[in-house]
Design a protein around this motif. Structure first.
Motif: not given
Length: 273
Positions: A70, A87, A94, A96-97, A101, A182, A185-187, A248
């Motif tokens: 990152r 990644c 993939d 993790p997020g 943001q 879910v 969890a990623s955001r 997303g």
């Protein structure tokens, strides 16, 4: 790890960054002439031990930590698609997020034209399920012909939704609530998702279902009962896709068949003649 692809991506992006932009000066005498930051300068900027970045770029760093990837992605100014590639090349999975943001909150304007071209109900929502684009067929699903600002909040919490989404507590909610979990969890810092979760937990019907958990998170191909405001009861088959530049976000097509349930269409495969 795909060493060749990883090395090519990192070298290309590192070469685009002028050392002067980060307070370094280029040597004027004999020495390095390659464009961009040196590997040692990358270590300095990332506050990593000397040689860390060299190991990553050369492919000799097995399972590099996500925080290193990152930091490199942010320093090199990678976009979301390049972040996914980084990644996949380094970890064979993939990310993790999202890298930022703010990602997943907008799509190119041409998506409205694309949605308008679909004859079935269709819409695009962002990573927080805020509605970005929709067609008239989707608007007609609702009694006032006005779709909700946030589709997830409507589906989980609006009293009208629990009539429109037939058998809400058994057919819809158990498949919707895991999607919210879910996404969070990623955001985890997404304020819209955080607020929806608070409202869900406080809801006497949705709260217990949310706490019960669940694992089904992908709506693509699902067929569920639906009460259309104009066409009456029937079944909606969902086709789900994602705009590639907007992690997303989701592009949804709802194919509605009035009346009793129809057989599921066969899976499409390439057939040899």
């Amino acid at each position: 790890m795909n060493k060749k692809a990883l090395r090519a991506l990192l070298r290309e992006r590192r070469a685009l960054i002028a050392p002067e932009s980060h307070g370094f000066s280029r040597p004027t005498g004999q020495g390095r002439r390659a464009p961009g930051l040196s590997q040692h300068q990358v270590d300095q900027l990332l506050h990593r031990t000397l040689g860390t970045y060299h190991r990553l770029e050369s492919g000799s760093y097995p399972n590099p930590p996500a925080d290193l990837l990152r930091d490199v992605a942010c320093l090199f100014g990678l976009n979301e698609q390049e972040w996914v590639l980084l990644c996949r090349y380094a970890l064979l999975q993939d990310p993790p997020g999202p890298l930022h943001q703010s990602s997943g909150k907008e799509v190119p304007g041409v998506w409205q034209e694309a949605v308008n071209s679909v004859s079935h109900m269709a819409y695009v929502s962002d990573a927080s399920w805020d509605l970005l684009a929709w067609n008239q067929a989707f608007a007609d699903l609702f009694p006032d012909h006005r779709p909700p600002m946030n589709t997830m909040r409507w589906m989980l919490l609006d009293p009208q939704a629990r009539c429109t989404l037939v058998d809400w507590s058994t057919t819809w909610a158990p498949l919707l609530l895991p999607q919210l979990r879910v996404a969070l969890a990623s955001r985890p810092d997404d304020e819209v998702l955080i607020q929806i979760e608070k409202e869900v937990v406080a809801d006497p019907e949705a709260g217990p279902l949310y706490e019960a958990g669940g694992s089904a998170i992908h709506p693509d191909g699902d067929e569920r009962p639906l009460l259309h405001s104009r066409l009456g009861p029937g079944w909606a088959t969902m086709c789900a896709a994602q705009p590639l530049t907007t992690p997303g976000a989701r592009f949804m097509i709802l194919i509605f068949h009035p009346g009793p349930r129809r057989p599921q269409p066969r899976t499409l495969t390439l057939s040899a003649d």
